[in-house]
Scaffold this motif. Sequence first.
Motif, PDB file in Angstrom:
ATOM      1  N   VAL A  56       6.279  15.497  -5.714  1.00 29.16           N
ATOM      2  CA  VAL A  56       6.791  14.513  -4.767  1.00 29.16           C
ATOM      3  C   VAL A  56       8.278  14.328  -5.057  1.00 29.16           C
ATOM      4  O   VAL A  56       8.645  13.891  -6.147  1.00 29.16           O
ATOM      5  N   PRO A  57       9.155  14.668  -4.120  1.00 30.64           N
ATOM      6  CA  PRO A  57      10.597  14.531  -4.374  1.00 30.64           C
ATOM      7  C   PRO A  57      10.955  13.087  -4.720  1.00 30.64           C
ATOM      8  O   PRO A  57      10.383  12.139  -4.189  1.00 30.64           O
ATOM      9  N   ARG A  58      11.933  12.956  -5.634  1.00 31.94           N
ATOM     10  CA  ARG A  58      12.358  11.628  -6.043  1.00 31.94           C
ATOM     11  C   ARG A  58      13.137  10.963  -4.909  1.00 31.94           C
ATOM     12  O   ARG A  58      13.994  11.563  -4.277  1.00 31.94           O
ATOM     13  N   ASN A  59      12.794   9.709  -4.661  1.00 32.72           N
ATOM     14  CA  ASN A  59      13.503   8.893  -3.681  1.00 32.72           C
ATOM     15  C   ASN A  59      14.249   7.816  -4.450  1.00 32.72           C
ATOM     16  O   ASN A  59      13.650   6.850  -4.923  1.00 32.72           O
ATOM     17  N   GLU A  60      15.572   8.001  -4.597  1.00 27.02           N
ATOM     18  CA  GLU A  60      16.354   7.097  -5.428  1.00 27.02           C
ATOM     19  C   GLU A  60      16.292   5.657  -4.941  1.00 27.02           C
ATOM     20  O   GLU A  60      16.408   4.715  -5.724  1.00 27.02           O
ATOM     21  N   SER A  61      16.099   5.467  -3.642  1.00 24.66           N
ATOM     22  CA  SER A  61      16.052   4.102  -3.115  1.00 24.66           C
ATOM     23  C   SER A  61      14.736   3.407  -3.430  1.00 24.66           C
ATOM     24  O   SER A  61      14.632   2.191  -3.314  1.00 24.66           O
ATOM     25  N   LYS A  62      13.716   4.189  -3.838  1.00 20.34           N
ATOM     26  CA  LYS A  62      12.406   3.604  -4.121  1.00 20.34           C
ATOM     27  C   LYS A  62      11.989   3.722  -5.576  1.00 20.34           C
ATOM     28  O   LYS A  62      10.888   3.316  -5.937  1.00 20.34           O
ATOM     29  N   VAL A  70       0.821  -1.211   0.000  1.00 22.99           N
ATOM     30  CA  VAL A  70       0.000   0.000   0.000  1.00 22.99           C
ATOM     31  C   VAL A  70       0.858   1.265   0.000  1.00 22.99           C
ATOM     32  O   VAL A  70       0.412   2.325  -0.443  1.00 22.99           O
ATOM     33  N   ASP A  71       2.076   1.179   0.510  1.00 24.88           N
ATOM     34  CA  ASP A  71       2.976   2.331   0.435  1.00 24.88           C
ATOM     35  C   ASP A  71       3.228   2.695  -1.020  1.00 24.88           C
ATOM     36  O   ASP A  71       3.163   3.874  -1.419  1.00 24.88           O
ATOM     37  N   GLY A  72       3.543   1.672  -1.820  1.00 25.58           N
ATOM     38  CA  GLY A  72       3.778   1.911  -3.240  1.00 25.58           C
ATOM     39  C   GLY A  72       2.544   2.429  -3.942  1.00 25.58           C
ATOM     40  O   GLY A  72       2.631   3.295  -4.818  1.00 25.58           O
ATOM     41  N   LEU A  73       1.365   1.913  -3.542  1.00 25.48           N
ATOM     42  CA  LEU A  73       0.115   2.368  -4.159  1.00 25.48           C
ATOM     43  C   LEU A  73      -0.099   3.856  -3.925  1.00 25.48           C
ATOM     44  O   LEU A  73      -0.412   4.610  -4.853  1.00 25.48           O
ATOM     45  N   ALA A  74       0.072   4.292  -2.672  1.00 29.31           N
ATOM     46  CA  ALA A  74      -0.134   5.707  -2.359  1.00 29.31           C
ATOM     47  C   ALA A  74       0.898   6.578  -3.069  1.00 29.31           C
ATOM     48  O   ALA A  74       0.547   7.621  -3.659  1.00 29.31           O
ATOM     49  N   ASP A  75       2.181   6.169  -3.033  1.00 34.51           N
ATOM     50  CA  ASP A  75       3.223   6.946  -3.711  1.00 34.51           C
ATOM     51  C   ASP A  75       2.946   7.051  -5.201  1.00 34.51           C
ATOM     52  O   ASP A  75       3.105   8.115  -5.809  1.00 34.51           O
ATOM     53  N   LEU A  76       2.539   5.942  -5.815  1.00 39.91           N
ATOM     54  CA  LEU A  76       2.258   5.889  -7.240  1.00 39.91           C
ATOM     55  C   LEU A  76       1.213   6.937  -7.629  1.00 39.91           C
ATOM     56  O   LEU A  76       1.397   7.715  -8.574  1.00 39.91           O
ATOM     57  N   VAL A 102      -3.556   4.917   4.972  1.00 38.82           N
ATOM     58  CA  VAL A 102      -3.922   6.257   5.449  1.00 38.82           C
ATOM     59  C   VAL A 102      -2.694   6.982   5.985  1.00 38.82           C
ATOM     60  O   VAL A 102      -2.508   8.185   5.751  1.00 38.82           O
ATOM     61  N   ALA A 103      -1.836   6.250   6.686  1.00 39.59           N
ATOM     62  CA  ALA A 103      -0.636   6.865   7.242  1.00 39.59           C
ATOM     63  C   ALA A 103       0.267   7.392   6.140  1.00 39.59           C
ATOM     64  O   ALA A 103       0.813   8.501   6.229  1.00 39.59           O
ATOM     65  N   THR A 104       0.435   6.620   5.079  1.00 34.69           N
ATOM     66  CA  THR A 104       1.280   7.057   3.962  1.00 34.69           C
ATOM     67  C   THR A 104       0.682   8.286   3.288  1.00 34.69           C
ATOM     68  O   THR A 104       1.391   9.240   2.963  1.00 34.69           O
ATOM     69  N   CYS A 105      -0.620   8.261   3.085  1.00 30.66           N
ATOM     70  CA  CYS A 105      -1.287   9.409   2.447  1.00 30.66           C
ATOM     71  C   CYS A 105      -1.199  10.653   3.330  1.00 30.66           C
ATOM     72  O   CYS A 105      -0.997  11.767   2.833  1.00 30.66           O
ATOM     73  N   ALA A 106      -1.364  10.467   4.639  1.00 29.72           N
ATOM     74  CA  ALA A 106      -1.343  11.607   5.555  1.00 29.72           C
ATOM     75  C   ALA A 106       0.023  12.264   5.627  1.00 29.72           C
ATOM     76  O   ALA A 106       0.140  13.413   6.058  1.00 29.72           O
ATOM     77  N   ALA A 107       1.076  11.552   5.208  1.00 25.31           N
ATOM     78  CA  ALA A 107       2.418  12.126   5.212  1.00 25.31           C
ATOM     79  C   ALA A 107       2.684  12.993   3.988  1.00 25.31           C
ATOM     80  O   ALA A 107       3.765  13.570   3.865  1.00 25.31           O
ATOM     81  N   SER A 108       1.701  13.114   3.102  1.00 23.94           N
ATOM     82  CA  SER A 108       1.866  13.936   1.898  1.00 23.94           C
ATOM     83  C   SER A 108       1.939  15.415   2.257  1.00 23.94           C
ATOM     84  O   SER A 108       1.386  15.866   3.260  1.00 23.94           O
ATOM     85  N   SER A 109       2.616  16.159   1.406  1.00 25.41           N
ATOM     86  CA  SER A 109       2.690  17.618   1.590  1.00 25.41           C
ATOM     87  C   SER A 109       1.680  18.341   0.712  1.00 25.41           C
ATOM     88  O   SER A 109       1.661  19.572   0.675  1.00 25.41           O
ATOM     89  N   ASP A 110       0.827  17.595   0.010  1.00 21.20           N
ATOM     90  CA  ASP A 110      -0.183  18.173  -0.872  1.00 21.20           C
ATOM     91  C   ASP A 110      -1.397  18.566  -0.035  1.00 21.20           C
ATOM     92  O   ASP A 110      -2.212  17.724   0.346  1.00 21.20           O
ATOM     93  N   THR A 111      -1.526  19.841   0.245  1.00 21.39           N
ATOM     94  CA  THR A 111      -2.590  20.317   1.132  1.00 21.39           C
ATOM     95  C   THR A 111      -3.976  20.027   0.570  1.00 21.39           C
ATOM     96  O   THR A 111      -4.873  19.588   1.294  1.00 21.39           O
ATOM     97  N   LYS A 112      -4.165  20.252  -0.734  1.00 22.00           N
ATOM     98  CA  LYS A 112      -5.478  20.011  -1.331  1.00 22.00           C
ATOM     99  C   LYS A 112      -5.851  18.533  -1.249  1.00 22.00           C
ATOM    100  O   LYS A 112      -6.997  18.181  -0.971  1.00 22.00           O
TER     101      LYS A 112
END
Length: 801
Positions: A242-248, A223-229, A334-344
């Motif tokens: 979303v800043p690039r994470n080279e490890s992911k 689900v982490d990958g799903l939210a990031d995707l 939900v935790a992964t999504c809540a860590a987003s910096s996208d206010t909208k």
Amino acid sequence: QNQSRAAAQRLNGANQHATTVNELETTARRTEERNMHSLYRLLSRCVQLLNLMSCLEHAHSSPALPEVQWGLLHGLTFYQLATSQEGQQRTESLLNALVCRGGKTLVNGMSTDGDLLADKLSRQCYLFFSSASRLTYLGFRSANDALSRPSNSPQRIVLANQAASYLRSASRHWYAPGLVAGNLLSNNSGGEQVGWEVVAMNAMESGSPLALAADILMKLGNVDGLADLCLICAANFGGSQVPRNESKELGEDAEQDTLKWEKGLYHRPPSAHAVVGVDGMMDSRSNDDRAIMTGIDATPSDALWTCHSIIFHYISKLLREAGEDNQRLAEKLVATCAASSDTKFLHSLYEHLLATNHVDTALRIDSSSLEKWLLEEKKDVDLLWKHYTFHDRHVLAGKIMRETALETAEDSRVPLHRRIECLTRAVNSFDLALRGNRLGSDLRRPAGGPGGYSVQGGLSSQPKQEQQVTAETLQSWISQIKEQIDVATIQERVLTTIIQSQDANLEAAKMDTLEFSLVNVSDLYNDYAGPLNLFDICLCILATCNHNEADSIHKLWKSIICEEVLPCHTSSESAMEFLGKLKQGSMLEEETIVHGAGNGGDALPKFENGEWIPRLRNRVAALGKELFGKGADYTFPLDLVVRELEGLRQVYDNTREEGHVSLLWPAQTMLDVDVSFYALFESYDSLQQVENAAPGGVDITTQLPWLSSMSELLEMWVTAALSSYGSSSMIGSNNLYGNGQGNDASSQLIRGINTGGLLQRIYGYRSALEGLSGSNTATAALVNERLAKIDETIRKEFVQL
């Protein structure tokens, strides 16, 4: 086209100044280079397009490879495929379908032929088979390989993470709104937003690579990958970057055959200042407009809403389904999504969770973004209070409830019941904070713990910090609010009484104040309870304020008793005399007492009917339970109440015919209030002494009824004592009850024997009865006999031998 532009430039330049020979040669050389470059680009696209057609024909004819959806290219010429934006987009759609859509794709069978074709396309047709297609292929290939492995095997976990990494990288290159949103449904609701469920399912059915990638990652439990995707893709259409994470994110290295200047030449995001539609024209619709169009008219705002809808679809799906694993994945998503910096997006997420009745899930997110949204956007203090409570920020929770309860703005019409509710919540929150303060530890729940989970938001600002408050301050706040609750509860009682009353005459302004504000206790007494003759409430106010004013308390109690008995008519002279004395000193001195049925008395209740007795008992008992034993017993003057009730009982019994069975209902009423037998006995004894006859003898008309009542009370007491522990000669002969400890009837009786001189008093009552003279000597003898039996029982069952 280049030559035309060059000619126009030469003409403009000639109009400004004379061109030198060197300038003309430089311009000609640049024009020639530009033409040669354009020719090379055209030639390279034509060659790669031919290679593409060859690869597609091979795939179409090979049983091991999927069927090519040639219909996506229907109506386009080779020229259009090579040079037009529409041709480029439709070719990309075909290749996308080849790698991830349908029941049979390049990655389904993970065949060697599929790998060879994908490799050939990435090397020979990279102007069409973009990085998005290549990374999508690699992602789905790894995902399918992972699904073929046993659950929880190390190989499956490694391949699932690899798939998520490829798909994250691929999502950065999904720029076409139609590709992400799919074939959107027509909306007939006048431009309103289509629901997230419909959008998500339609994207899946349309073969959106984003929807298909999210689906396969969900099957893998990533689900982490799903939210990031989804959030990375959303950044292509107006979402926060979303800043690039080279490890992911893997697979971004370009093919060796690709020239440096060719990177991203035909696969680039739209301009930051303008959104280019599929026909090359400017799209005038804003990103905030989520009106879903049809077919290829999908806009960036449609694609953005699709990205969010896919996330909402899986959050709701997981929360709806039972099972510990599903709930764990839901909380992680939900935790992964809540860590987003996208206010909208965060605001949409919060709104979605509330709209789908997953309030607790939303409030467990520990984020300043959520806190600010609840306070400024949602403007819901109840949700904010629950949010603070979830995260053990009880001081803030208490403060916001107290502020709401004490709101005094003119445009704020907070109903009284709502203010009481807020005060109650505030005192509960401060009490929790006080307990946490005394424990001296952080009571915050651990993330994922039994009571909920905490998620730190991705915004730079942290949740509002609680002010450090001492235990003494918290205790002071709690005491203050409890007093306010007591007064507000009385105010609510006044309001209810006025609303239920048929003849209450209260000014509209005062009524409005009573309904929508907190009235201070002084005004509540002087402006409402007193003038409206709400005697019970006046006593409650005096008890709440610890105001011990005996004269006022006695007047209020006499008024309460009179209110239940008067007005009335009676045929008894003794009743007339007693009722006349009863209303003196009350606030109902003007109430009517008529002797006989004449003079309008027939329209009034008859005293002899006794209909007033149950009403009076119920009212005294209910009010006594509110006042007695609560730290303000002076508001329940036991001697006064017993004297007046017992007086009413005696004059009522005198009006009854001979043979009437008299009940000691005043004493039983006091016992219902939870007055102890011992205290009640002391009260009756003191009143009996007050009724002593004048010098010259004992007045049997006053003394005998009181002595009779005393005998009945003692009989009730002894019966209750025997029923508490059983009739046994051992009672009183051991140390269990010898000290008279406890509140039960037997313990109180032992105390009366040992410290109160109970037996000596009974002897005194019998002596007084023997000295009575008059026509009721037979009654006195019966009372004396009853006292003798009581004395005998006490000595036998309760006195140590």
